[in-house]
Design a protein around this motif. Structure first.
Motif, PDB file in Angstrom:
ATOM      1  N   GLN A  36       0.854  -1.177   0.000  1.00 48.36           N
ATOM      2  CA  GLN A  36       0.000   0.000   0.000  1.00 48.36           C
ATOM      3  C   GLN A  36       0.894   1.232   0.000  1.00 48.36           C
ATOM      4  N   ILE A  37       0.334   2.370  -0.382  1.00 50.77           N
ATOM      5  CA  ILE A  37       1.054   3.641  -0.302  1.00 50.77           C
ATOM      6  C   ILE A  37       0.571   4.360   0.948  1.00 50.77           C
ATOM      7  N   GLN A  38       1.447   4.495   1.931  1.00 49.54           N
ATOM      8  CA  GLN A  38       1.088   5.083   3.208  1.00 49.54           C
ATOM      9  C   GLN A  38       2.070   6.191   3.547  1.00 49.54           C
ATOM     10  N   LYS A  39       1.534   7.363   3.850  1.00 50.70           N
ATOM     11  CA  LYS A  39       2.343   8.529   4.185  1.00 50.70           C
ATOM     12  C   LYS A  39       3.436   8.778   3.155  1.00 50.70           C
ATOM     13  N   GLU A  41       4.956   6.680   1.141  1.00 47.63           N
ATOM     14  CA  GLU A  41       5.946   5.639   0.906  1.00 47.63           C
ATOM     15  C   GLU A  41       5.280   4.333   0.508  1.00 47.63           C
ATOM     16  N   VAL A  43       4.759   0.759   1.207  1.00 47.75           N
ATOM     17  CA  VAL A  43       4.873  -0.120   2.377  1.00 47.75           C
ATOM     18  C   VAL A  43       4.540  -1.547   1.941  1.00 47.75           C
ATOM     19  N   GLU A 146      -7.812  -1.713  -0.699  1.00 48.81           N
ATOM     20  CA  GLU A 146      -6.841  -1.012  -1.532  1.00 48.81           C
ATOM     21  C   GLU A 146      -5.518  -1.753  -1.413  1.00 48.81           C
ATOM     22  N   SER A 266     -13.737   7.389  -4.454  1.00 47.18           N
ATOM     23  CA  SER A 266     -12.951   6.435  -3.688  1.00 47.18           C
ATOM     24  C   SER A 266     -13.657   5.100  -3.632  1.00 47.18           C
ATOM     25  N   THR A 268     -13.299   2.883  -1.476  1.00 49.18           N
ATOM     26  CA  THR A 268     -13.694   2.535  -0.118  1.00 49.18           C
ATOM     27  C   THR A 268     -15.091   3.047   0.187  1.00 49.18           C
ATOM     28  N   ASP A 297      -1.190   7.160  -9.050  1.00 49.70           N
ATOM     29  CA  ASP A 297      -0.625   6.473  -7.893  1.00 49.70           C
ATOM     30  C   ASP A 297       0.698   7.100  -7.478  1.00 49.70           C
ATOM     31  N   LYS A 300       0.001   9.982  -5.250  1.00 49.20           N
ATOM     32  CA  LYS A 300      -0.269   9.630  -3.854  1.00 49.20           C
ATOM     33  C   LYS A 300       1.014   9.618  -3.019  1.00 49.20           C
ATOM     34  N   TYR A 305       3.745  15.668   1.637  1.00 45.45           N
ATOM     35  CA  TYR A 305       4.949  15.156   2.252  1.00 45.45           C
ATOM     36  C   TYR A 305       6.141  15.902   1.684  1.00 45.45           C
TER      37      TYR A 305
END
Length: 307
Positions: A36-39, A41, A43, A146, A266, A268, A297, A300, A305
């Motif tokens: 997944q893409i979190q903050k 990065e 992951v 996701e 989204s 979700t 993507d 994202k 950031y």
């Protein structure tokens, strides 16, 4: 502050026919990794082969797929005001000649990227396992809504990347290697940086690390998304009249036309509105499909950031 590497990631995708650098850049990414893409990065959460999500006998790998090396060497906003031969003096050996090059950077985020011998390992029969992965990743083994799955990853013999932090960025490089005419020293194993100004990012990788990839992302079937948006618009019609009756209060707000579709794009949202037991292993393929990871993507990775 605008991310220093965003321009590089975007250009990389466009120049290499859809490959994406990992983030962080020194992270290993293997075929079958799901993430997944979190903050901002990537992951990595597991690997479909290591975690026995699919039967290895079902999968065909293609090894050593050569990439077009020309597409894997590029820059943006960089000029070369000087490239040639100079002489220096050593107290022991006396005068000696060396090659020299200066790179000048036009603006913040301007970059120069070089690599050698890019080649990939890819899942050659993705379509064979695609449906099985949807069912197992969303229902049977995991409950992802996701997720991305790496289908191809690239190694290079080596690569180098330099990014400027301003419109005054400059890099001076030298090498003792003999060369006739104009030369390209940046990224060469025997070259050395002798002066740098306003350089924000400089990284060299000299091992065959799989840092670049293509991936499939799990998305909601467009038909289901359209139905959801239509139902949402219908449900919001007359909400002011309902609120006035329910709360016994005279609201003066006027009815606002249907919400912008992008606000409800989204996946979700769609899945959160499903009734219990509506999404099952038997119905998962009606709700999900795979799509190629793309510039959306990459975006994202750079939302609010700094790096």
């Amino acid at each position: 502050m605008e991310n220093i590497t965003k321009k590089f990631y975007t250009d990389f995708y466009n120049r290499t026919n859809g490959f994406i650098p990992s983030k962080p850049l020194n992270q290993n990414i293997f075929p079958g990794d799901f993430f997944q893409i979190q903050k901002g990065e990537v992951v990595v959460l597991g690997n479909i082969f290591k975690n026995n999500v699919v039967d290895l006998d079902e999968v065909v790998f293609e090894y050593g797929v050569k990439q077009n090396e020309y597409n894997w060497n590029f820059s943006n906003g960089v000029t070369k005001p000087y490239a040639g031969r100079d002489t220096g003096q050593n107290i022991i050996e006396g005068n000696f000649g060396y090659s020299k090059q200066i790179l000048a950077f036009k603006e913040f985020g301007s970059f120069f990227f070089t690599s050698n011998n890019p080649e990939s390992i890819k899942i050659a029969n993705w379509s064979t396992i695609a449906d099985e992965l949807i069912i197992k990743l969303t229902q049977v083994l995991y409950s992802f809504r996701e997720v991305y799955v790496v289908t191809e990853s690239v190694t290079t013999a080596n690569w180098s990347l330099v990014i400027s932090g301003s419109d005054k960025g400059e890099l001076e490089i030298a090498s003792e290697t003999e060369s006739a005419g104009l030369i390209e020293l940046f990224g060469q194993a025997n070259s050395k940086t002798i002066q740098a100004r306003d350089i924000e990012f400089y990284q060299k990788e000299e091992k065959k690390r799989p840092c670049f990839f293509k991936a499939k992302k799990l998305i909601v079937q467009p038909e289901k998304l359209e139905v959801f948006i239509s139902e949402l618009i219908t449900a919001r019609t007359g909400v002011i009249d309902w609120a006035n009756n329910f709360f016994k209060y005279d609201y003066k707000s006027e009815q606002v036309y249907a919400p912008n579709q992008s606000a409800y794009n989204s996946q979700t949202c769609v899945l959160d509105m499903l009734q219990a037991n509506q999404l099952t292993p038997n119905t998962a393929l009606q709700y999900f499909k795979w799509a190629n990871a793309n510039l959306d993507d990459i975006a994202k990775m750079f939302v609010n950031y700094a790096y």
